[in-house]
Design a protein around this motif. Structure first.
Motif, PDB file in Angstrom:
ATOM      1  N   SER A  44      11.886 -22.308   7.799  1.00  0.00           N
ATOM      2  CA  SER A  44      10.971 -23.242   8.449  1.00  0.00           C
ATOM      3  C   SER A  44      10.737 -22.779   9.885  1.00  0.00           C
ATOM      4  O   SER A  44      11.589 -22.124  10.493  1.00  0.00           O
ATOM      5  CB  SER A  44      11.567 -24.650   8.451  1.00  0.00           C
ATOM      6  OG  SER A  44      11.900 -25.055   7.145  1.00  0.00           O
ATOM      7  N   ALA A  59       6.914 -26.419  10.362  1.00  0.00           N
ATOM      8  CA  ALA A  59       6.099 -25.864   9.280  1.00  0.00           C
ATOM      9  C   ALA A  59       7.022 -25.354   8.180  1.00  0.00           C
ATOM     10  O   ALA A  59       7.928 -24.555   8.447  1.00  0.00           O
ATOM     11  CB  ALA A  59       5.223 -24.736   9.799  1.00  0.00           C
ATOM     12  N   TRP A  75       3.434 -29.643   7.125  1.00  0.00           N
ATOM     13  CA  TRP A  75       3.379 -29.648   8.588  1.00  0.00           C
ATOM     14  C   TRP A  75       3.808 -31.039   9.005  1.00  0.00           C
ATOM     15  O   TRP A  75       3.072 -31.999   8.845  1.00  0.00           O
ATOM     16  CB  TRP A  75       1.958 -29.327   9.028  1.00  0.00           C
ATOM     17  CG  TRP A  75       1.667 -29.226  10.489  1.00  0.00           C
ATOM     18  CD1 TRP A  75       0.786 -29.996  11.204  1.00  0.00           C
ATOM     19  CD2 TRP A  75       2.188 -28.278  11.431  1.00  0.00           C
ATOM     20  NE1 TRP A  75       0.732 -29.592  12.503  1.00  0.00           N
ATOM     21  CE2 TRP A  75       1.587 -28.539  12.685  1.00  0.00           C
ATOM     22  CE3 TRP A  75       3.119 -27.230  11.339  1.00  0.00           C
ATOM     23  CZ2 TRP A  75       1.881 -27.802  13.827  1.00  0.00           C
ATOM     24  CZ3 TRP A  75       3.401 -26.498  12.481  1.00  0.00           C
ATOM     25  CH2 TRP A  75       2.784 -26.778  13.694  1.00  0.00           C
TER      26      TRP A  75
END
Length: 333
Positions: A44, A59, A75
């Motif tokens: 991530s 993200a 997101w």
């Protein structure tokens, strides 16, 4: 050429409100698929802000094969100060892409998807780790949306709850969760202290804590199960006295989580007993003389799998909003 859809929050919530069993099945199947190597789930990415040190946007890109066969990225923003304004801490969107062409398929409101997959993950782990006989006494440390959703998914997964104790620094939040347990689920619930919460059969951490505050000397008992959902509440020394199950070793042992701190403390990952996917396959052996801690960092493939289901159901119900001209050019020349 695939068409593009938007699935708004109301439609997502309506689907998830009736899909607890589906989500539990999807999450369990996704963990096993990940264990079998049928996914791509890179690190991530954390976007942080110097003037807002407690806020972040993350993200989570991923690909899941099999029947899903889709690319996705969640997101998700976490702004804890929102709570003071009566707003949810987290907000999120999920973008899905076609694996054959890479073209975007849909954008879904994803805060509820994220909460559902997190809660289902916790419930699947609890059902695997708790003894099958008899009701369990449950405590929640942290009483926000995630805690409420975990409680709902524990109930949906058939975990027999004797009663609930809630500890939260915000008395209003604690009151809401106790009321939810009694009024919606018919489970006796009360507020309580942190030491009281740490004595329960199943202890659920769902806070926004950035650093550990639960001492490494805390006397957890054999067979006790701790769902370390918020990841940073426990001093690393405590984990060295427990069985430790994670969702993914590489993902969980980073970003100063309690397992990451334990790795830094010992210079080793040997305190990790296995992953939830391996546990579901019957390939993890735990010491019955120890308590067990489940630490899920949160895998993007879970959001992807649940979002894939929600998109299909929204299209079936007619609640997905199609954007026919979203892709500007549909031919190369």
């Amino acid at each position: 050429m695939p068409h593009f859809s938007v699935v708004p929050g109301a439609a997502v919530s309506a689907i998830l409100g009736e899909a607890h069993k589906d989500v539990l099945r999807i999450v369990a199947e996704t963990y096993v698929a990940h264990e079998k190597g049928q996914s791509v789930n890179p690190d991530s990415y954390f976007l942080r802000f110097p003037e807002k040190p407690n806020a972040r946007v993350i993200a989570l890109p991923s690909y899941l094969g099999g029947d899903v066969d889709t690319i996705g990225i969640k997101w998700i923003a976490s702004f804890p100060d929102n709570v003071r304004q009566g707003l949810p801490r987290a907000s999120a969107t999920l973008l899905l892409n076609d694996y054959a062409t890479g073209y975007p398929l849909a954008c879904l409101e994803a805060a509820s998807i994220s909460a559902a997959r997190t809660a289902a993950s916790a419930a699947v782990a609890a059902a695997q780790l708790l003894p099958p006989d008899g009701p369990v006494r449950v405590s929640f440390i942290g009483a926000g949306v995630i805690a409420r959703t975990i409680l709902d998914y524990l109930d949906a997964h058939g975990v027999r709850i004797a009663d609930v104790l809630v500890h939260d620094l915000d008395a209003t939040s604690a009151g809401h969760l106790t009321a939810h347990a009694t009024e919606r689920l018919g489970v006796p619930a009360t507020g309580g202290s942190l030491p009281e919460a740490l004595t329960r059969d199943l202890v659920v951490f769902a806070t926004t804590a950035a650093t550990p505050y639960v001492s490494g000397d805390t006397p957890l008992r054999p067979g006790q199960v701790v769902l370390n959902v918020s990841l940073r509440d426990l001093e690393p020394e405590l984990l060295l006295k427990t069985n430790n199950v994670v969702d993914d070793v590489d993902h969980c042992l980073k970003a100063q989580t309690s397992p990451h701190l334990a790795e830094q403390l010992t210079g080793s990952r040997s305190f990790i007993d296995g992953t939830l996917g391996a546990l579901l396959q019957g390939r993890v052996t735990l010491d019955p003389a120890k308590p067990t801690v489940f630490s899920p960092f949160g895998l993007g493939i879970l959001d992807l799998a649940v979002g894939h289901h929600v998109l299909a159901e929204a299209r079936r119900r007619g609640t997905a909003v199609d954007i026919p001209d979203f892709i500007g050019e549909t031919t190369r020349w």
